[in-house]
Design a protein around this motif. Structure first.
Motif, PDB file in Angstrom:
ATOM      1  N   HIS A 102       2.645  -2.199  -0.099  1.00  0.00           N
ATOM      2  CA  HIS A 102       2.429  -3.547  -0.631  1.00  0.00           C
ATOM      3  C   HIS A 102       1.388  -3.496  -1.767  1.00  0.00           C
ATOM      4  O   HIS A 102       1.614  -4.028  -2.858  1.00  0.00           O
ATOM      5  N   TYR A 121       0.378   0.788   8.499  1.00  0.00           N
ATOM      6  CA  TYR A 121      -0.582   1.182   7.468  1.00  0.00           C
ATOM      7  C   TYR A 121       0.134   1.582   6.168  1.00  0.00           C
ATOM      8  O   TYR A 121      -0.251   1.150   5.076  1.00  0.00           O
ATOM      9  N   ILE A 160      -9.222  -4.194   5.498  1.00  0.00           N
ATOM     10  CA  ILE A 160      -8.795  -4.314   6.903  1.00  0.00           C
ATOM     11  C   ILE A 160     -10.022  -4.761   7.701  1.00  0.00           C
ATOM     12  O   ILE A 160     -11.111  -4.217   7.499  1.00  0.00           O
ATOM     13  N   SER A 166      -4.290  -8.300  10.493  1.00  0.00           N
ATOM     14  CA  SER A 166      -4.035  -6.913  10.069  1.00  0.00           C
ATOM     15  C   SER A 166      -3.419  -6.861   8.671  1.00  0.00           C
ATOM     16  O   SER A 166      -3.677  -5.930   7.909  1.00  0.00           O
ATOM     17  N   PHE A 167      -2.592  -7.842   8.314  1.00  0.00           N
ATOM     18  CA  PHE A 167      -2.030  -7.895   6.957  1.00  0.00           C
ATOM     19  C   PHE A 167      -2.703  -8.972   6.099  1.00  0.00           C
ATOM     20  O   PHE A 167      -2.886  -8.793   4.907  1.00  0.00           O
ATOM     21  N   PRO A 198      -6.398  -7.843   4.490  1.00  0.00           N
ATOM     22  CA  PRO A 198      -6.332  -6.959   3.323  1.00  0.00           C
ATOM     23  C   PRO A 198      -5.613  -7.601   2.135  1.00  0.00           C
ATOM     24  O   PRO A 198      -6.034  -7.415   0.986  1.00  0.00           O
ATOM     25  N   ALA A 199      -4.537  -8.369   2.399  1.00  0.00           N
ATOM     26  CA  ALA A 199      -3.785  -8.950   1.275  1.00  0.00           C
ATOM     27  C   ALA A 199      -4.643  -9.936   0.484  1.00  0.00           C
ATOM     28  O   ALA A 199      -4.603  -9.962  -0.741  1.00  0.00           O
ATOM     29  N   THR A 207       3.035   0.575   5.242  1.00  0.00           N
ATOM     30  CA  THR A 207       3.609  -0.656   4.682  1.00  0.00           C
ATOM     31  C   THR A 207       2.550  -1.399   3.871  1.00  0.00           C
ATOM     32  O   THR A 207       2.820  -1.891   2.767  1.00  0.00           O
ATOM     33  N   LEU A 208       1.354  -1.457   4.417  1.00  0.00           N
ATOM     34  CA  LEU A 208       0.254  -2.135   3.718  1.00  0.00           C
ATOM     35  C   LEU A 208      -0.065  -1.442   2.390  1.00  0.00           C
ATOM     36  O   LEU A 208      -0.260  -2.100   1.356  1.00  0.00           O
ATOM     37  N   LEU A 213      -6.614  -1.021  -1.724  1.00  0.00           N
ATOM     38  CA  LEU A 213      -6.512  -2.331  -1.064  1.00  0.00           C
ATOM     39  C   LEU A 213      -7.478  -3.328  -1.700  1.00  0.00           C
ATOM     40  O   LEU A 213      -7.136  -4.487  -1.935  1.00  0.00           O
TER      41      LEU A 213
END
Ligand code: BGP
Length: 456
Positions: free
Chosen positions: A199, A193, A257, A247-248, A251-252, A195-196, A282
């Motif tokens: 980012h 989380y 999420i 999971s990534f 959101p990216a 890390t996200l 996000l």
């Protein structure tokens, strides 16, 4: 002849810790890899540590010529956070000189740099404060990212924040392949989380500093194929993709999420600590493009006899040994090029057809010297076949409208790899470990022809 789209990127991927060498010199501080190799060498299946790797710190100018010589029009590598900001705050002038000359050398040879900020190499000073588990890591990373954008944004137009963030989460906090080698699902979720968020904060900084540039993230993708059509096996495959990829990726690209993931984590008492403002961060900081590293698929089936709450991700999906699988005999991984077509269609249909590229794909081979001919060239026909098959399926996805803009092989020159050292060779160039001399493999010449014709 299969033609790829105009301006298609043909290149290779690398990372700073695996290629630069000169670790702990020229002002660079220790990453977790420098620390771990010194502290626990028995963990490493190798003699050589992260100190010298491919000596690109010294050899980059000739290496950029070598990139051009095999038709590469682009390359991806990373900046070492510990080289640029050894204490997290103060810029190291030697690092600025090195990276500016390196990126300029790429440009001078017609090789477009795609620069990544984090490839598993966490600064030790940050690890000492709890690493990604500590929420302060988010601001520390955003500061590093902003510094890099300011210092190199005139040379580099395409940036990525992380390489395979799921790997440092699971290898560090579930499977013990990366420092701190802990096994704790809840802590792993918190690390992921943060890390996200890191980012997203880097993307936010990027929009301010380099509004005309493009930013993305590089994710490992191993599509999950269920053993059968049973509801249980299908659910296992969906959950595997949810945890490992969406999971990534969601959101990216989509800004949030997945709800199913939040529910699954809540049901298993795994939710991370969240603060007000995180959801908006996000939502407002989605990417311009995605890089996907593809090596092999996941074959999964419903797990048996699991007591919930889950203790490990594999409580949601069990591995399944598909009897028809084709194996790379020199590395042990499954070879399944069809997945690249499936991935291309998923990106088109589920992710707004966002621009994306294959940011790593390759075939590792142990003891590759056995394929060296009398003139000293590695005749890696198996690698040519591997790339051609993958590019075939990718081409099919592109011809059905998937917005893929490039293919990067792993890797340019044989390099050091984490716990495996130099065992698995992947490069277009062979590297002699005693002399660091590089010599082109047959696959490098094949790649040159494909890049020049923009197809094969
Ligand atoms: C990817 C990593 C690379 C590289 C590659 C090959 O997941 O991004 O850093 O290591 O895998 O893996 P290996 O060297 O273990 O065969």
């Amino acid at each position: 002849m299969k033609k790829f789209p105009e301006h298609f990127l043909w290149g290779a991927a690398m990372s700073a810790p695996q290629t630069e060498g000169q670790s702990l010199r020229h002002g660079k501080s220790a990453s977790t890899w420098d620390y771990w190799f010194a502290e626990a060498p028995e963990k490493f299946n190798q003699q050589q540590g992260p100190a010298d790797t491919s000596k690109m710190y010294e050899l980059y100018a000739a290496d950029c010529q070598r990139m051009q010589a095999i038709g590469m029009n682009s390359v991806r590598t990373s900046i070492a956070w510990t080289r640029l900001l050894p204490d997290g705050k103060t810029v190291n002038p030697a690092a600025v000189t090195f990276y500016r000359s390196y990126f300029q050398a790429m440009l001078d040879h017609g090789v477009e740099p795609i620069i990544n900020l984090f490839h598993f190499d966490l600064p030790m000073w940050l690890m000492d404060k709890g690493g990604w588990e500590n929420r302060d890591s988010v601001a520390a990373f955003a500061y590093y990212a902003e510094t890099a954008f300011e210092l190199f944004g005139d040379l580099v137009k395409k940036w990525t924040t992380f390489n395979e963030p799921m790997v440092h989460v699971e290898c560090g906090y579930l499977y013990q392949y990366h420092y701190p080698a802990i096994v704790d699902f809840k802590r792993a979720v918190q690390v992921g989380y943060h890390t996200l968020l890191a980012h997203a904060r880097a993307v936010e900084a990027f929009r301010k500093v380099l509004p005309a540039g493009e930013i993305g993230i590089i994710l490992n993708i191993s599509p999950s194929y269920p053993r059968s059509n049973s509801a249980e096996d299908q659910l296992a495959a969906q959950r595997s993709d949810l945890l490992n990829t969406r999971s990534f990726l969601d959101p990216a690209v989509l800004g949030s999420i997945p709800e199913e993931l939040v529910t699954l984590l809540a049901e298993n008492a795994l939710l991370p600590v969240v603060k007000t403002g995180d959801t908006a961060l996000l939502k407002e900081n989605t990417v311009d493009f995605i890089g996907l590293n593809y090596y092999q698929p996941r074959r999964v089936q419903a797990p048996e006899n699991v007591a919930y709450p889950a203790k490990m991700p594999h409580d949601f999906y069990a591995a399944y040994d598909w009897p028809e699988k084709k194996i790379n005999p020199y590395r042990g991984w499954e070879i399944y090029p069809q997945a690249l077509y499936d991935v291309a269609i998923i990106m088109k249909e589920k992710y707004n057809n966002i621009p994306w590229y294959v940011s790593e794909n390759g075939m590792g081979v142990a003891d590759e010297e056995r394929f060296m001919n009398e003139s000293g060239m590695i005749e890696d026909d198996y690698r040519i076949a591997f790339m051609q098959e993958h590019l075939d399926y990718l081409h099919q996805g592109i011809s059905e409208g998937s917005n893929c803009f490039g293919y990067h092989a792993w890797t340019f020159v044989d390099c050091w790899s984490w716990l495996n050292g130099y065992r698995n060779r992947y490069g277009f160039y062979y590297m002699d470990l005693a002399t660091y001399e590089r010599s082109v493999k047959k696959s490098g010449l094949w790649f040159k022809a494909a890049a020049e014709k923009n197809g094969f």
